[in-house]
Design a protein around this motif. Structure first.
Motif, PDB file in Angstrom:
ATOM      1  N   TRP A   1      -3.088   1.883   2.675  1.00 51.82           N
ATOM      2  CA  TRP A   1      -4.167   0.939   2.968  1.00 51.82           C
ATOM      3  C   TRP A   1      -5.360   1.220   2.061  1.00 51.82           C
ATOM      4  CZ3 TRP A   1      -4.438  -3.408   5.851  1.00 51.82           C
ATOM      5  CH2 TRP A   1      -5.708  -3.983   6.012  1.00 51.82           C
ATOM      6  N   ARG A   2      -5.922   0.171   1.482  1.00 58.62           N
ATOM      7  CA  ARG A   2      -7.036   0.298   0.540  1.00 58.62           C
ATOM      8  C   ARG A   2      -8.347  -0.004   1.267  1.00 58.62           C
ATOM      9  NH1 ARG A   2      -4.247  -2.543  -4.725  1.00 58.62           N
ATOM     10  NH2 ARG A   2      -6.417  -2.968  -5.272  1.00 58.62           N
ATOM     11  N   PRO A   3      -9.154   1.050   1.510  1.00 56.47           N
ATOM     12  CA  PRO A   3     -10.407   0.851   2.254  1.00 56.47           C
ATOM     13  C   PRO A   3     -11.341  -0.133   1.541  1.00 56.47           C
ATOM     14  CG  PRO A   3      -9.866   3.189   2.101  1.00 56.47           C
ATOM     15  CD  PRO A   3      -8.939   2.464   1.166  1.00 56.47           C
ATOM     16  N   ASP A   4     -12.140  -0.797   2.343  1.00 56.11           N
ATOM     17  CA  ASP A   4     -13.191  -1.694   1.847  1.00 56.11           C
ATOM     18  C   ASP A   4     -12.652  -2.865   1.030  1.00 56.11           C
ATOM     19  OD1 ASP A   4     -15.181   0.049   2.955  1.00 56.11           O
ATOM     20  OD2 ASP A   4     -14.936   1.347   1.208  1.00 56.11           O
ATOM     21  N   GLU A   5     -11.402  -3.229   1.272  1.00 60.83           N
ATOM     22  CA  GLU A   5     -10.842  -4.406   0.619  1.00 60.83           C
ATOM     23  C   GLU A   5     -10.341  -5.376   1.677  1.00 60.83           C
ATOM     24  OE1 GLU A   5      -7.884  -3.679  -2.320  1.00 60.83           O
ATOM     25  OE2 GLU A   5      -9.127  -2.310  -3.497  1.00 60.83           O
ATOM     26  N   PRO A   6     -10.401  -6.678   1.408  1.00 59.95           N
ATOM     27  CA  PRO A   6      -9.887  -7.653   2.370  1.00 59.95           C
ATOM     28  C   PRO A   6      -8.370  -7.611   2.423  1.00 59.95           C
ATOM     29  CG  PRO A   6     -10.473  -8.741   0.320  1.00 59.95           C
ATOM     30  CD  PRO A   6     -10.904  -7.308   0.170  1.00 59.95           C
ATOM     31  N   TRP A   7      -7.821  -8.302   3.386  1.00 60.19           N
ATOM     32  CA  TRP A   7      -6.364  -8.427   3.497  1.00 60.19           C
ATOM     33  C   TRP A   7      -5.937  -9.893   3.470  1.00 60.19           C
ATOM     34  CZ3 TRP A   7      -9.770  -6.522   6.992  1.00 60.19           C
ATOM     35  CH2 TRP A   7      -9.983  -7.253   8.167  1.00 60.19           C
ATOM     36  N   LEU A   8      -6.744 -10.756   4.056  1.00 58.32           N
ATOM     37  CA  LEU A   8      -6.393 -12.167   4.148  1.00 58.32           C
ATOM     38  C   LEU A   8      -7.672 -12.983   4.217  1.00 58.32           C
ATOM     39  CD1 LEU A   8      -3.709 -13.893   4.535  1.00 58.32           C
ATOM     40  CD2 LEU A   8      -4.364 -14.014   6.951  1.00 58.32           C
TER      41      LEU A   8
ATOM     42  N   SER B   1       0.171  -6.967   2.069  1.00 61.80           N
ATOM     43  CA  SER B   1       1.576  -6.593   1.876  1.00 61.80           C
ATOM     44  C   SER B   1       1.953  -5.391   2.735  1.00 61.80           C
ATOM     45  CB  SER B   1       1.849  -6.294   0.399  1.00 61.80           C
ATOM     46  OG  SER B   1       1.120  -5.155  -0.030  1.00 61.80           O
ATOM     47  N   LEU B   2       0.982  -4.510   3.037  1.00 64.05           N
ATOM     48  CA  LEU B   2       1.278  -3.380   3.910  1.00 64.05           C
ATOM     49  C   LEU B   2       1.584  -3.842   5.328  1.00 64.05           C
ATOM     50  CD1 LEU B   2      -1.450  -0.784   2.859  1.00 64.05           C
ATOM     51  CD2 LEU B   2       0.899  -0.974   2.053  1.00 64.05           C
ATOM     52  N   LEU B   3       0.920  -4.917   5.745  1.00 67.04           N
ATOM     53  CA  LEU B   3       1.141  -5.408   7.100  1.00 67.04           C
ATOM     54  C   LEU B   3       2.558  -5.933   7.286  1.00 67.04           C
ATOM     55  CD1 LEU B   3      -2.216  -7.307   7.710  1.00 67.04           C
ATOM     56  CD2 LEU B   3      -1.664  -4.907   8.148  1.00 67.04           C
ATOM     57  N   THR B   4       3.190  -6.373   6.204  1.00 66.79           N
ATOM     58  CA  THR B   4       4.562  -6.870   6.324  1.00 66.79           C
ATOM     59  C   THR B   4       5.538  -5.736   6.612  1.00 66.79           C
ATOM     60  OG1 THR B   4       5.005  -6.705   3.934  1.00 66.79           O
ATOM     61  CG2 THR B   4       4.069  -8.769   4.742  1.00 66.79           C
ATOM     62  N   GLU B   5       5.094  -4.484   6.494  1.00 74.08           N
ATOM     63  CA  GLU B   5       5.947  -3.366   6.882  1.00 74.08           C
ATOM     64  C   GLU B   5       5.813  -3.079   8.377  1.00 74.08           C
ATOM     65  OE1 GLU B   5       6.501  -0.090   4.234  1.00 74.08           O
ATOM     66  OE2 GLU B   5       5.199  -1.003   2.740  1.00 74.08           O
ATOM     67  N   TRP B   6       4.846  -3.694   9.018  1.00 77.20           N
ATOM     68  CA  TRP B   6       4.702  -3.591  10.473  1.00 77.20           C
ATOM     69  C   TRP B   6       5.729  -4.513  11.140  1.00 77.20           C
ATOM     70  CZ3 TRP B   6      -0.492  -1.808  12.431  1.00 77.20           C
ATOM     71  CH2 TRP B   6      -0.491  -1.636  13.810  1.00 77.20           C
TER      72      TRP B   6
ATOM     73  N   VAL C   1       3.133 -11.768  10.877  1.00 75.17           N
ATOM     74  CA  VAL C   1       2.136 -10.967  10.177  1.00 75.17           C
ATOM     75  C   VAL C   1       0.956 -11.825   9.726  1.00 75.17           C
ATOM     76  CG1 VAL C   1       1.729  -9.516   8.158  1.00 75.17           C
ATOM     77  CG2 VAL C   1       3.812  -9.230   9.484  1.00 75.17           C
ATOM     78  N   LEU C   2       1.236 -13.055   9.302  1.00 78.22           N
ATOM     79  CA  LEU C   2       0.150 -13.951   8.921  1.00 78.22           C
ATOM     80  C   LEU C   2      -0.736 -14.249  10.131  1.00 78.22           C
ATOM     81  CD1 LEU C   2      -0.835 -15.485   6.391  1.00 78.22           C
ATOM     82  CD2 LEU C   2       0.451 -17.458   7.209  1.00 78.22           C
ATOM     83  N   THR C   3      -0.115 -14.434  11.291  1.00 75.15           N
ATOM     84  CA  THR C   3      -0.887 -14.668  12.510  1.00 75.15           C
ATOM     85  C   THR C   3      -1.725 -13.453  12.865  1.00 75.15           C
ATOM     86  OG1 THR C   3       0.796 -16.203  13.329  1.00 75.15           O
ATOM     87  CG2 THR C   3      -0.724 -15.304  14.939  1.00 75.15           C
ATOM     88  N   ALA C   4      -1.125 -12.265  12.780  1.00 71.78           N
ATOM     89  CA  ALA C   4      -1.876 -11.047  13.079  1.00 71.78           C
ATOM     90  C   ALA C   4      -3.001 -10.825  12.075  1.00 71.78           C
ATOM     91  CB  ALA C   4      -0.930  -9.846  13.083  1.00 71.78           C
ATOM     92  N   GLY C   5      -2.707 -11.035  10.793  1.00 74.48           N
ATOM     93  CA  GLY C   5      -3.737 -10.873   9.774  1.00 74.48           C
ATOM     94  C   GLY C   5      -4.878 -11.848   9.960  1.00 74.48           C
ATOM     95  N   TYR C   6      -4.538 -13.097  10.287  1.00 75.63           N
ATOM     96  CA  TYR C   6      -5.586 -14.090  10.538  1.00 75.63           C
ATOM     97  C   TYR C   6      -6.397 -13.713  11.779  1.00 75.63           C
ATOM     98  CZ  TYR C   6      -7.601 -17.988  13.006  1.00 75.63           C
ATOM     99  OH  TYR C   6      -8.449 -18.754  13.750  1.00 75.63           O
TER     100      TYR C   6
END
Length: 387
Positions: A223-230, A293-298, A305-310
């Motif tokens: 996970w990359r701190p201080d960066e967005p995901w979606l 992309s890390l969330l897709t490993e969850w 994952v798109l729903t969770a990220g949103y």
């Protein structure tokens, strides 16, 4: 959680004599025990772990029948995200503020992400599953659908049992996960953490333990701190739709040049991002940054994952997405027929299951390009008719 981690990462040697899937149940248990002994599990612990082992047909029924993932993003997200869940997330963020502050400071994982998966996996710890997880893992390890995933998980559970960290009658999800954020045994071995300071890692009873463990897992995956995901964006009608898709990232500055703009604020032009159109060019649009992309490993489902990220962005203050007016979704049976047609044309769509997964999206987009249709990877009746 449904991470697929390398076997070596959990400190387990690769099996030298893995049994073919299926076959005699007693032989399977004997060979699994032999593998466990080879990794250092004491024989008496292995015997206790396997003493009540039985196959659970209901687990296989669950594994074969994940029809919920046939729902499209808008339908699925509206089903999972309610105002009550938004309000509960805000309340729990306050109640566990010290733990979230520690996680954000030490690991850089934002509270929105953890709250979103905590909500979706177990309704904030309230619904953790009532399957016998030991038997669930053994059943799935024996089954022929995904033994390469679940055999190592069963071995990891045996290792945890030998360490006094896994009760053989523990209850959890049908796929072998336990706890408030649903962790598999190998994840627990590597990332299980004491978040409340009582000297015990209790992923079922302690929210702070579960949250810190989940955060450590994401951090361990990069996970990359201080960066967005979606980030929700608007997209011009003139865009070349064949550029879209999770597997086609480009710099966010290039997307900006092509007319892609954030609905709120600005886009992170210094980062790569993929433009994701879950319901095609007429529906919602999102830029997915490297953290996504890390969330897709969850969970392997893009819709989930798109729903969770949103939802995580919503928790952090983003507005309700613009659903647009997408073309109607195909029914489950129509999707299966489409997958059969795509397969007949040489595309690898995976299982014919009526679910619009990653491989089906790639095949749909390729056929849209070939047929001169808008190549937004959203299967329509027009595409089905053309095929």
């Amino acid at each position: 959680m449904r991470f697929v981690l390398p076997l070596v990462a959990a400190g387990l040697a690769a099996p030298a004599f893995a049994q073919d899937c299926g076959g005699d149940w007693s032989l399977f248990l004997d060979e699994l025990k032999a593998e466990a002994l080879a990794t250092g599990v004491p024989a008496e612990d292995a015997d206790r772990f396997l003493s009540g082992a039985r196959q659970d047909p209901s687990v296989l029924e669950q594994d074969r029948g994940q029809g919920i993932f046939q729902a499209d993003f808008v339908t699925f997200s509206r089903r999972l995200i309610s105002q009550d869940r938004v309000d509960r997330a805000a309340r729990l963020a306050g109640e566990h503020d010290a733990t979230f502050d520690r996680i954000e400071t030490d690991l850089g994982v934002p509270r929105g992400i953890l709250l979103a998966f905590w909500a979706f996996e177990t309704d904030f710890g309230q619904v953790q599953g009532d399957f016998d997880t030991t038997n669930a893992l053994l059943t799935l390890a024996h089954d022929c659908r995904r033994p390469e995933l679940f055999r190592p998980e069963a071995l990891a559970a045996m290792r945890l049992h030998a360490q006094g960290r896994w009760d053989t009658d523990v209850r959890g999800a049908w796929a072998g996960e336990i706890g408030q954020v649903q962790m598999l045994p190998r994840d627990i071995l590597e990332f299980g953490s004491d978040g409340d300071g009582d000297g015990i890692v209790d992923l079922k009873g302690s929210s702070d333990d579960a949250l810190l463990s989940g955060a450590r897992m994401l951090a361990g995956l990069g996970w990359r701190p201080d960066e967005p995901w979606l980030q929700e964006v608007t997209v011009p009608d003139s865009l070349d739709w064949s550029l879209t898709g999770l597997e086609k990232p480009r710099s966010a500055s290039e997307w900006a040049t092509l007319g892609v703009a954030a609905r709120e604020g600005g886009i992170a032009t210094d980062l790569p991002a993929a433009l994701v159109l879950p319901l095609g060019r007429k529906g919602p649009a999102f830029l997915a940054y490297p953290n996504f992309s890390l969330l897709t490993e969850w969970n392997q489902s893009l819709t989930y994952v798109l729903t969770a990220g949103y939802f995580a962005t919503r928790i952090m203050g983003a507005p309700v997405y613009d659903a647009g007016e997408p073309d109607p979704a195909l029914s489950g049976e129509e999707m299966k027929f489409l997958q059969q047609r795509l397969q007949a044309r040489g595309h690898d769509v995976g299982e014919i299951d009526g679910i619009l997964g990653a491989r089906t999206r790639v095949a749909v987009q390729a056929e849209q390009v070939r047929l001169g249709l808008p190549a937004d990877a959203w299967p329509t009746q027009a595409l089905l008719d053309a095929l």
